[in-house]
Design a protein around this motif. Structure first.
Motif, short mmCIF file in Angstrom:
data_model
loop_
_atom_site.label_atom_id
_atom_site.label_comp_id
_atom_site.label_asym_id
_atom_site.label_seq_id
_atom_site.Cartn_x
_atom_site.Cartn_y
_atom_site.Cartn_z
N SER A 46 6.20 12.99 -11.30
CA SER A 46 5.03 13.66 -11.87
C SER A 46 3.97 13.89 -10.80
O SER A 46 3.35 14.96 -10.73
CB SER A 46 4.41 12.81 -12.98
OG SER A 46 5.41 12.35 -13.84
N LEU A 47 3.77 12.90 -9.94
CA LEU A 47 2.77 13.03 -8.87
C LEU A 47 3.12 14.19 -7.95
O LEU A 47 2.25 14.94 -7.51
CB LEU A 47 2.70 11.73 -8.06
CG LEU A 47 1.80 10.64 -8.63
CD1 LEU A 47 1.91 9.37 -7.78
CD2 LEU A 47 0.35 11.10 -8.68
N ILE A 48 4.42 14.34 -7.65
CA ILE A 48 4.85 15.40 -6.75
C ILE A 48 4.58 16.78 -7.36
O ILE A 48 4.25 17.72 -6.67
CB ILE A 48 6.35 15.21 -6.40
CG1 ILE A 48 6.49 14.05 -5.41
CG2 ILE A 48 6.95 16.47 -5.82
CD1 ILE A 48 7.91 13.65 -5.12
N THR A 49 4.69 16.86 -8.68
CA THR A 49 4.46 18.15 -9.35
C THR A 49 2.98 18.50 -9.45
O THR A 49 2.61 19.65 -9.64
CB THR A 49 5.06 18.12 -10.78
OG1 THR A 49 6.28 17.40 -10.73
CG2 THR A 49 5.33 19.50 -11.30
N LEU A 50 2.12 17.50 -9.29
CA LEU A 50 0.69 17.68 -9.52
C LEU A 50 0.04 18.86 -8.77
O LEU A 50 -0.71 19.62 -9.38
CB LEU A 50 -0.03 16.37 -9.18
CG LEU A 50 -1.28 16.07 -10.00
CD1 LEU A 50 -0.97 16.10 -11.48
CD2 LEU A 50 -1.86 14.72 -9.60
N PRO A 51 0.31 19.05 -7.46
CA PRO A 51 -0.36 20.15 -6.77
C PRO A 51 -0.10 21.52 -7.40
O PRO A 51 -0.89 22.44 -7.24
CB PRO A 51 0.25 20.10 -5.37
CG PRO A 51 0.72 18.72 -5.20
CD PRO A 51 1.14 18.25 -6.56
N ALA A 52 1.01 21.65 -8.15
CA ALA A 52 1.29 22.93 -8.79
C ALA A 52 0.42 23.14 -10.02
O ALA A 52 0.21 24.26 -10.47
CB ALA A 52 2.76 23.01 -9.17
N LEU A 59 -8.18 21.84 -6.08
CA LEU A 59 -7.44 21.23 -4.97
C LEU A 59 -8.22 21.42 -3.67
O LEU A 59 -8.40 20.47 -2.89
CB LEU A 59 -6.06 21.90 -4.88
CG LEU A 59 -5.04 21.23 -3.98
CD1 LEU A 59 -4.75 19.82 -4.44
CD2 LEU A 59 -3.75 22.04 -3.93
N GLY A 60 -8.74 22.65 -3.46
CA GLY A 60 -9.50 22.96 -2.24
C GLY A 60 -10.72 22.08 -2.12
O GLY A 60 -11.03 21.56 -1.05
N PHE A 61 -11.41 21.87 -3.23
CA PHE A 61 -12.62 21.06 -3.25
C PHE A 61 -12.33 19.64 -2.77
O PHE A 61 -13.04 19.08 -1.94
CB PHE A 61 -13.20 21.06 -4.67
CG PHE A 61 -14.35 20.12 -4.86
CD1 PHE A 61 -15.56 20.34 -4.22
CD2 PHE A 61 -14.22 19.02 -5.69
CE1 PHE A 61 -16.61 19.47 -4.40
CE2 PHE A 61 -15.28 18.16 -5.88
CZ PHE A 61 -16.48 18.38 -5.23
#
Lengths: 225, 270
Positions: A46-52, A59-61
């Protein structure tokens, strides 16, 4: 009309470096997810999928905070390379790697899952080590997923915008990628240039992805997959 | 055999790409990096050209973005030498954090216009354009954009807010606001400076616009600061001097739809 090719070069350089780096980094994760079983595995997935899931601005912030001179990554990077991470080319590479991470790991994991476990067992039986098995049995049997992961990440990085804009700071020749350059033309209400730059970006991307697909399908065709 | 050949080919391609990329990524030194609010970017490009013509050998690089994003980047150490904001608030915030060499100085005053994407018969008036037409009224986000805030003030002071409120569309910034008008989505408050952009010049004679009476809104004061981290302070000061006091600079600022600053608060930058 003079066309500045620099943003395109930055974009394709970013995509090439990100894709190569991410392949190397993601492989161990894919192996871990595919070949081991542990209690926290669903959490890791789940953590790996998070950036998507996170919007690029969010995310940029957070990446700005982490990458800034006082942030964890920024400090670490300065200690090792004696230069800042934010508003630099390595900074946008790292940011792109983070937000494309699931797009690389998940197809690789699926590819590994689809390999017949019997041939791996056979390789071990024949006295091959894990490393030899990986190189001469596993990887040759998952070329398709590797290719599709590479193409997806490459394309995703070319199309990246929000995160790169926030972390990179739109510096000409360093972090001004093609998508940002096009956005600038739109912001200047100069649609003619926006169209020209978009046309160039789409054409180059199409050619590159076409070549990758050709190479890929020829490889796959020969093996009868 | 064939596989080897293919691998070689892939390697050659990768290598060529990387080599080409490396060649073109050599850094450039001693360039003045000027961060400019998006609405002022066309004027800034012109100012840069004029300045480089007057000062051979000096190089200026314009980086554009929204004032908020640029300020955020400066807070986190972006390598900019000067920051031309769309307001006085953001440079003021940077000043509070000790990131600037002095207080913000105004460099231009923005002028608000009302624009419609169609030609209007019998001329355009504020009241006629905003009242009773049932059209959408577009403005930049008043929370973020100075022109949006000014537009809100106009609606209030002209007594048109209650009438227009159900028809308001909040755009991201003045540029988006102008785009909606060009697409024929209603009447839009935007910056006079945008009339010099290609999209508006192409439609000259096919749109209608009026400048809003300056008495109806508070000054849209745009401020500039020198970033204290700058390693090019001398160059930054020289460029700023040119923008604030140069005769040609004032002409450019006026030409791009702003009111230049008459008396400057020079000498207070330190």
């Amino acid at each position: 009309m003079d066309i500045n090719m620099t943003p395109f070069i930055v974009s394709f350089k970013l995509a090439a470096v990100t894709t190569a780096l991410l392949l190397v980094v993601s492989f161990p994760f894919a192996l871990l997810l595919s070949f081991t079983r542990f209690r926290l595995k669903p959490l890791l997935e789940s953590l790996i999928t998070l950036p998507a899931v996170l919007p690029p601005t969010v995310l940029g912030f957070y990446l700005i905070i982490i990458f800034s001179p006082g942030g964890i990554a920024g400090k670490l990077f300065r200690n090792i390379f004696n230069t800042g991470l934010l508003f630099s080319f390595p900074g946008i590479v790292l940011a792109s790697c983070i937000y494309s991470f699931p797009l690389m790991v998940l197809p690789l994991k699926n590819g590994l899952d689809s390999i017949d476990r019997a041939i791996i067992e056979a390789s071990f039986t024949l006295g091959k080590t894990k490393c030899e098995t990986l190189i001469s049995v596993i990887i040759p049997n998952m070329k398709l997923p590797i290719y599709s992961a590479l193409v997806t990440v490459f394309a995703h990085t070319i199309g990246g915008f929000g995160v790169v804009l926030m972390v990179g700071g739109n510096i000409p020749g360093v972090t001004r990628v093609a998508s940002i350059a096009i956005y600038e033309w739109v912001e200047k209400l100069d649609f003619a240039n926006a169209h020209i730059y978009s046309g160039i970006l789409v054409s180059i991307s199409l050619v590159i992805i076409f070549i990758l697909n050709q190479v890929n399908s020829r490889g796959a065709g020969r093996k009868g997959v | 055999m064939r596989r080897e050949k293919r691998e070689k080919r892939i390697k050659a391609w990768t290598f060529t790409l990387l080599a080409a990329a490396a060649l073109l990524s050599c850094g450039r030194e001693n360039v003045l990096r000027v961060a400019v609010a998006a609405n002022f970017s066309a004027a800034a490009e012109e100012l840069k050209k004029e300045y480089e013509k007057l000062n051979p050998g000096k190089k200026v690089e314009i980086i554009t973005g929204s004032s908020g994003k640029l300020a955020m980047q400066i807070i986190h150490g972006a390598p900019y030498d000067l920051f031309f904001s769309a307001d006085m608030k953001r440079p003021g915030k940077l000043r509070e954090r000790g990131l600037t060499t002095g207080r913000p100085l105004p460099y231009a005053f923005g002028r608000l216009i009302l624009v419609r994407g169609k030609k209007e018969k019998g001329g355009m008036t504020l009241k006629k354009a905003l009242e009773g037409t049932g059209e959408r009224v577009i403005l930049a986000n008043p929370e973020l954009a100075p022109y949006g805030k000014a537009a809100m003030e106009v609606l209030e002071r002209a007594g048109l807010l209650a009438n227009a409120k159900p028809r308001l569309i909040i755009a991201e910034n003045v540029v988006q606001s102008a785009r909606y008008a060009l697409l024929g989505k209603g009447v839009s408050f935007t910056a006079l400076s945008l009339l010099t952009s290609p999209a508006f010049r192409e439609r000259e004679g096919k749109i209608s616009w009026i400048e809003v009476d300056k008495k109806l809104y508070g000054e849209i004061k745009q401020g500039v600061v020198i970033i204290s981290k700058s390693e090019n302070r001398e160059a930054a000061r020289s460029f700023l001097d040119f923008v604030l006091t140069g005769k040609e600079a004032k002409r450019i600022i006026r030409h791009y739809g702003y009111t230049p600053v008459e008396k400057t608060g020079r000498g207070k930058m330190e």
